[in-house]
Design a protein around this motif. Structure first.
Motif, PDB file in Angstrom:
ATOM      1  N   TYR A  12       0.826  -1.188   0.000  1.00 18.36           N
ATOM      2  CA  TYR A  12       0.000   0.000   0.000  1.00 18.36           C
ATOM      3  C   TYR A  12       0.872   1.254   0.000  1.00 18.36           C
ATOM      4  N   ARG A  13       1.953   1.195   0.751  1.00 10.98           N
ATOM      5  CA  ARG A  13       2.797   2.372   0.874  1.00 10.98           C
ATOM      6  C   ARG A  13       4.252   1.946   1.037  1.00 10.98           C
ATOM      7  N   PHE A 261      34.851   8.839  17.059  1.00  5.38           N
ATOM      8  CA  PHE A 261      35.564   8.296  15.911  1.00  5.38           C
ATOM      9  C   PHE A 261      37.058   8.573  16.015  1.00  5.38           C
ATOM     10  N   SER A 323      27.735  -0.076   6.454  1.00  4.50           N
ATOM     11  CA  SER A 323      26.856   1.074   6.647  1.00  4.50           C
ATOM     12  C   SER A 323      25.941   1.334   5.453  1.00  4.50           C
ATOM     13  N   GLU A 367      15.949   4.745  13.157  1.00  4.27           N
ATOM     14  CA  GLU A 367      15.535   5.061  11.799  1.00  4.27           C
ATOM     15  C   GLU A 367      14.204   4.395  11.479  1.00  4.27           C
TER      16      GLU A 367
ATOM     17  N   TYR B  26       8.746   3.682  -6.060  1.00  2.74           N
ATOM     18  CA  TYR B  26       9.598   4.486  -5.202  1.00  2.74           C
ATOM     19  C   TYR B  26      10.857   4.871  -5.969  1.00  2.74           C
ATOM     20  N   ASP B  46       7.903   9.394  -1.925  1.00  5.04           N
ATOM     21  CA  ASP B  46       6.987   8.670  -1.044  1.00  5.04           C
ATOM     22  C   ASP B  46       5.794   8.261  -1.902  1.00  5.04           C
ATOM     23  N   ILE B  47       5.373   7.027  -1.765  1.00  4.59           N
ATOM     24  CA  ILE B  47       4.166   6.624  -2.476  1.00  4.59           C
ATOM     25  C   ILE B  47       3.261   5.864  -1.546  1.00  4.59           C
ATOM     26  N   SER B  48       1.988   6.020  -1.765  1.00  4.70           N
ATOM     27  CA  SER B  48       1.037   5.108  -1.167  1.00  4.70           C
ATOM     28  C   SER B  48      -0.003   4.906  -2.248  1.00  4.70           C
ATOM     29  N   ILE B 267      10.013  12.766  11.436  1.00  7.58           N
ATOM     30  CA  ILE B 267      10.436  13.068  12.803  1.00  7.58           C
ATOM     31  C   ILE B 267      11.926  13.376  12.809  1.00  7.58           C
ATOM     32  N   PRO B 268      12.310  14.571  13.254  1.00  8.85           N
ATOM     33  CA  PRO B 268      13.721  14.929  13.201  1.00  8.85           C
ATOM     34  C   PRO B 268      14.517  14.281  14.314  1.00  8.85           C
ATOM     35  N   SER B 269      15.807  14.108  14.046  1.00  5.30           N
ATOM     36  CA  SER B 269      16.703  13.624  15.074  1.00  5.30           C
ATOM     37  C   SER B 269      17.584  14.791  15.487  1.00  5.30           C
ATOM     38  N   ARG B 270      18.906  14.576  15.644  1.00  5.87           N
ATOM     39  CA  ARG B 270      19.735  15.673  16.137  1.00  5.87           C
ATOM     40  C   ARG B 270      19.724  16.907  15.247  1.00  5.87           C
ATOM     41  N   GLY B 275      16.697  11.093  10.974  1.00  2.92           N
ATOM     42  CA  GLY B 275      17.304   9.963  11.681  1.00  2.92           C
ATOM     43  C   GLY B 275      18.154   9.098  10.775  1.00  2.92           C
ATOM     44  N   TYR B 276      17.900   9.167   9.462  1.00  3.43           N
ATOM     45  CA  TYR B 276      18.650   8.307   8.549  1.00  3.43           C
ATOM     46  C   TYR B 276      19.866   9.016   7.947  1.00  3.43           C
ATOM     47  N   TYR B 278      22.891   9.166   8.921  1.00  6.32           N
ATOM     48  CA  TYR B 278      24.061   8.288   8.902  1.00  6.32           C
ATOM     49  C   TYR B 278      23.996   7.314   7.724  1.00  6.32           C
ATOM     50  N   SER B 279      22.856   6.631   7.582  1.00  5.36           N
ATOM     51  CA  SER B 279      22.724   5.664   6.491  1.00  5.36           C
ATOM     52  C   SER B 279      22.846   6.349   5.143  1.00  5.36           C
ATOM     53  N   ALA B 282      26.385   7.274   4.474  1.00  8.03           N
ATOM     54  CA  ALA B 282      27.133   6.044   4.203  1.00  8.03           C
ATOM     55  C   ALA B 282      26.905   5.580   2.772  1.00  8.03           C
ATOM     56  N   ASP B 317      30.475  14.809  12.692  1.00  8.05           N
ATOM     57  CA  ASP B 317      30.485  13.677  13.619  1.00  8.05           C
ATOM     58  C   ASP B 317      30.129  12.382  12.898  1.00  8.05           C
ATOM     59  N   LEU B 318      29.007  12.402  12.170  1.00  7.05           N
ATOM     60  CA  LEU B 318      28.595  11.182  11.472  1.00  7.05           C
ATOM     61  C   LEU B 318      29.562  10.859  10.340  1.00  7.05           C
TER      62      LEU B 318
END
Lengths: 620, 457
Positions: A12-13, A261, A323, A367, B26, B46-48, B267-270, B275-276, B278-279, B282, B317-318
């Motif tokens: 669906y999403r 690090f 990562s 995440e 996507y 984003d899809i729905s 939703i924000p992180s630092r 939140g992603y 770092y990923s 990377a 940092d990341l």
């Protein structure tokens, strides 16, 4: 492909690694599903009416709403059997070598690969015979998995599950205690078998039978049961002086290595993986660098296990979810690793897990939690961060397994605190669940003092538990030497506070000596050169003797200083520098050199005292 | 069949929401046609079912709900590749920007790339001589490494990068060597500076440029490093080039990512970064390295400006957790007039240990590096003490360290923009400085090395 409606939903999403699917199908929580036309592997993490939320272990680009999602009706599991040791897997136990053969150097997705090689023949040797009474995890045979490791083929719990269901009332007890439940009807003769072949048949009292293969499956998120937990009172010897002498870890213990690090987390983990005296090492590269995994892959086969003299790779399992590999598989990788560890523990091995880094795993949780739009707790991490961490570290321990073997799982987790700040949630929560804390320090790393474990922020709760072992297996003085060494380092810290304001020159001579000895301890003892053939691994006996010599020098020099001989005069002997160099000059297997040094120090310092006194006598 | 959709529901710069869509994936690329006939590009983020959120690279200004139509291409952003890309200039989303027309494509690749299987990697061991003493001796660059420059606004990171590229690049003219330059939200002058410096060193024909300047759309920045790395991977692993990738400024990239994340209502992180982060970083930085069975390599030098010179800011940092070390520039050194103003203490090269020493550089390299680090960090302590009690009051030994600190900065660190020092020369200067301290201070060295090299320089 005709799949029953009960098993499917439709996408669906799609939002990054999180996919929502709707439809009639009945999905169970944490069951594995195949997502989309390509059949990407995913796991159900939330169910809300007809909508299931799925975390996908592969990249989701190109997925379209409307594509099918099919449940396998099985929880995320690993395959346990010969072929694990020496292998390298991704976060959900797919062998990377097989992935490479299928898709080349760049990893494509939707590849359907068996976790273990099901065609390889293994040489099976029975150790049980027909007619033997057996229970859960009874050992029926052996397979030499690598030169260093013999895989003991155990009857899996699943072989008993059918019978258990029928006799439910009795079974509860059986699974928790070692109990005889059946009789071996037949055991295959010695010979070559694949992991899928039947190598034994168990017969139950009601006449039903169950076939046993070398391969068994186990859901990764469930700890394997044990008979009981045993006290942890033996050290896991690592050959790293600051760890073994000051902050030891026990077999079956837990430790955290936090550091920003560049402070040497990975380096420390590599050293432990190389030198610690566990039987099996499981190295989890969780959200870290690809080149670091390659380094282990290239170096370990060439290095020798100090205990067996065989290649290190023959006792190592690598789990590499770098990562840039999918974040959900990163989340699963620590569970995969610890389940493999528990499997070998049940055979009676001491297993050590290095997880580098648990922060990346926590970030994977964050995440995914963010994508689920869950209410965040501290710094965006989900509120269940602490319970997940405690679950993971809780699976460590020294245990008596269901078949009566004693084994252990030790867990050493690296933590990468944001901005090097130890007050952040992952470090703080980890601290609650580990008993040993090796805090890496940025300023030590900047000065290239390695290992950069800071003696003032680190601690080990195992020190006391291990005292009996040291007294019995090492020497009587070890504990006293260790305590005095720590005291001197703490004293140095106090003195440095003063010295920072007034300089060291104005301190009294005895304090100057304390500072000098602290320097000898820091540079000569705590610093360890991982690239030096002699210094990279140091046995406990030499560690103790080194501390002994430094303290001996301290005591003798203190006597001289009491007599009014200045530190600068004592320093001219060059003994302090000699102590610093002894890590290179004294061979690991010949401690008589240290004894000779001690004798010489003693003689020369006595001589100095005599001369000085004689000189003073003349003046008076 | 490609359908054009007109059902646009809402516009939030730079996102549009299209309704009633079918069969959209996507990450897919979208063409958006405006009332006046101009075409913009976007991608599905984003899809729905029945709905797609599209981010428009050029921004949404001038769009209205009724007049815009969207065409879904069925593919993610693809880059046309052949050896012809050498010497060409593209915009931040990989479209030709030099007026020379489209590239004749031998192959088209998804710019998102695929992760390299760790088992297929080759561990990088070949040392690259940059001719910059601080880097060569203390944070050696290795072929296939990702070594970022942590800088601040106004520091000479561009100049230093240009010097590294020039001196490292043309050292071995027989080598198949290429440079991929990705400009992410940088000022026009910066792009121009790099272009000129490539031209001056005669390598322009070996450079591929992807330019997203500060006045170009922010969303396009998400694709600029990915385009650059796709080109680099193609040249390295298909054509056997040793590719040096310069990405500047990764801070602008992260800000673009934050902008889009906040528009999507995530939703924000630092510090408001997703939140992603770092990923996501990377997925860019890990696209460096060497693989089995290919002669080429991708070496990355990303540049990032630390907001407020703060190394603990989430971006540096990341980054530091992903990359194999970092070169940190320092404002105080720069103010003292020292070029390059590299603060060696927080700087590091993780791959250095296996690419130096006997057979690579010189047997004493590691020992000299350790001793210099240790001595220079002692200098910091002594300086702190000197500010309290005055330099005059220091002990004789501490005074030696003060002297060493000055000499280290002016003779070892400092060098000219066009000075190309050999590693032997660099190490000899190191020994010369260490000899000022005297042999008894060299506690990080094997006594054998001290005997052999001290005062030789």
């Amino acid at each position: 492909m005709a799949v029953s409606e009960k098993k499917t939903k439709e996408i669906y999403r799609v939002n990054g690694p999180v996919v929502k699917a709707r439809g009639r199908g009945d999905f169970a929580m944490q069951s594995v599903v195949l997502v989309g036309e390509e059949g990407l592997i995913g796991e159900v993490i939330r169910i809300d009416g007809e909508e299931a939320t799925i975390q996908v272990y592969e990249t989701t680009g190109g997925l379209k709403p409307g594509e099918p999602v099919v449940t396998t009706e099985k929880p995320l599991s690993v395959m346990l059997g010969p072929g694990i040791i020496g292998n390298i897997f991704d976060g959900i136990q797919r062998p990377l070598k097989a992935l490479e053969e299928k898709s080349g150097a760049f990893m494509e997705r939707g590849l359907n690969i068996s976790n273990l090689d099901t065609e390889k023949l293994w040489h099976f040797k029975p150790v049980a015979k027909a007619g033997d009474s057996v229970g859960v995890l009874s050992i029926v045979g052996e397979v030499r998995e690598t030169g260093s490791i013999v895989n003991k083929i155990m009857i899996p719990e699943s072989a008993f599950s059918e019978y258990s269901r029928k006799t439910r009332s009795k079974v509860q007890g059986v699974l928790e205690h070692r109990g005889v439940m059946g009789v071996l009807k037949s055991v295959a003769p010695e010979g070559e078998y694949t992991v899928m072949d039947t190598i034994a048949v168990v017969e139950f009292p009601d006449g039903t039978e169950s076939a046993v293969r070398m391969m068994q499956e186990w859901p990764v998120r469930k700890a394997r049961p044990v008979q009981k937990r045993l006290p942890v009172d033996e050290p896991l010897v690592t050959g790293q002086r600051i760890i073994d002498s000051l902050f030891p870890i026990a077999r079956g213990g837990t430790a955290a290595v936090p550091g920003s690090f560049g402070t040497g987390k990975t380096m420390t983990q590599h050293q432990l993986a190389q030198w610690c005296d566990a039987d099996i090492i499981i190295y989890i590269g969780c959200g870290e660098r690809g080149n670091e995994m390659t380094e282990v892959l290239e170096d370990f086969p060439k290095l020798n296990d100090p205990r067996t003299g065989r290649s290190l790779m023959e006792r190592t399992v690598l789990i590499a979810n770098t990562s840039n590999m999918p974040v959900a598989a990163r989340e699963a990788s620590v569970y995969t690793g610890i389940t493999l560890a528990e499997y070998y523990r049940d055979m009676g091995y001491d297993v050590a897990i290095m997880a580098d880094s648990t922060s990346r795993w926590a970030e994977a949780l964050r995440e995914i939690s963010g994508r689920l739009e869950e209410m965040p707790a501290e710094e965006g991490f989900p509120a269940y961060l602490a319970s997940r961490l405690s679950e993971f570290y809780g699976r460590a321990g020294r245990t008596l397994s269901l078949n009566g073997k004693t084994g252990s799982v030790s867990v050493i987790g690296a933590v990468s605190p944001q901005g090097g700040d130890f007050s952040e949630p992952v470090t703080q929560n980890t601290k609650r669940f580990v008993r040993c804390f090796w805090g890496l320090d940025r300023s030590l790393a900047y000065a290239r003092h390695y290992p950069a474990i800071h003696w003032l922020t680190s601690y080990s709760e195992y020190s006391e538990d291990l005292e009996k072992w040291y007294a019995e297996h090492l020497d009587k003085e070890f504990i006293e030497r260790r305590d005095r060494t720590m005291l001197i380092l703490e004293k140095e810290n106090e003195l440095m506070e003063i010295a920072k304001l007034v300089g060291t020159d104005v301190l009294p001579e005895d304090q100057k000596l304390a500072l000098e000895i602290a320097r000898v301890i820091r540079v000569g003892f705590l610093q360890q050169n991982a690239f030096h053939p002699v210094d990279t691994y140091v046995p406990l006996e030499k560690q103790s003797a080194m501390m002994g010599l430094i303290l001996f020098l301290y005591d003798k020099a203190a006597e001289l200083i009491k007599q009014g001989i200045p530190l600068s005069a004592v320093a001219t002997t060059g003994f302090f520098e000699e102590c610093i160099q002894m890590k290179y000059t004294v061979p690991n297997d010949d401690l008589s050199v240290i004894k000779e040094m001690k004798k010489r120090f003693d003689e020369e310092l006595r001589k100095m005292m005599r001369e000085y006194n004689a000189h003073r006598g003349v003046q008076v | 069949m490609i359908i054009e959709y007109t059902g646009i529901k809402s516009i939030v710069e730079p996102l549009i929401m299209v309704e009633g869509v079918e069969d959209v994936a996507y990450d897919e690329l979208v063409e958006i046609r405006l009332a006046d006939g101009t075409v913009r590009t976007g991608s599905v983020i984003d899809i729905s079912k029945g709905k797609a959120v599209v981010q428009v690279f050029e921004g949404t200004n001038g769009m209205s709900l009724g007049t815009v139509s969207a065409r879904f291409s069925g593919k993610p952003l693809m880059l046309s590749l052949s050896e012809e890309i050498l010497g060409r200039v593209f915009d931040g989303a990989g479209r030709p920007a030099d007026g020379l027309g489209a590239v004749y494509a031998e192959e088209k690749r998804d710019v998102n790339g695929l992760a390299i299987n760790p088992i297929s990697r080759r561990y990088p061991r070949n040392y690259i001589q940059t001719g910059v003493s601080a880097i060569d001796a203390l944070m050696t660059l290795i072929r296939g490494q990702k070594l970022p420059l942590f800088s601040g606004n106004g520091l000479p990171h561009d100049k230093l990068t240009a010097q590294i590229v020039r001196q490292a690049g043309v050292m071995n003219p027989d080598d198949k060597f290429a440079i991929v330059f990705g400009a992410i939200g940088v000022k026009h002058e910066v792009a121009e500076f790099f272009k000129n410096s490539f031209a001056d060193s005669g390598v322009l024909s070996r450079v591929v440029m992807f330019l997203n300047l500060s006045n170009d759309p922010a969303v396009e920045r998400i694709f600029t490093p990915r385009c650059a790395l796709t080109a680099a991977e193609y040249l390295a692993f298909e054509k056997g080039y040793n590719v040096l990738v310069v990405l500047t400024d990764m801070t602008a990239y992260c800000e673009a990512l934050r902008e889009i994340s906040s528009m999507k209502g995530e939703i924000p992180s630092r510090k408001g970064y997703p939140g992603y982060l770092y990923s996501d970083l990377a997925s860019i930085f890990e696209r460096a390295g060497m693989i089995e069975g290919s002669k080429g390599s991708v070496t990355q030098i990303p540049i990032l400006t630390m907001p407020n010179d703060d190394i603990n800011h989430p971006i540096p940092d990341l980054t530091g957790y992903i990359t194999e070390g970092q070169i940190v520039l320092d404002r105080t050194l720069s103010q003292k007039g020292i070029y390059p103003p590299i603060n060696v203490l927080p700087s590091l090269s993780r791959l250095m240990k296996d690419g130096i020493g006997k057979g690579y550089t010189r047997e004493d390299h590691q020992a000299v590096a350790n001793q210099l680090f240790s001595a220079y960090s002692r200098v910091q302590e002594v300086r702190a003490l000197a500010t309290v009690i005055g330099e005059e009051e220091l002990s004789a030994q501490d005074k030696k360290y003060m002297e060493f600190g000055r000499a280290f900065e002016t003779r070892f660190l400092a060098q000219d923009y066009d000075e190309n020092r050999s590693i032997e020369k660099t190490l000899d200067i190191g020994w010369e400085l260490l000899s000022q301290l005297g042999a008894q201070e060299l506690d990080r060295m094997d006594p054998e090395l001290v005997k052999k090299y001290l005062r030789k320089g």
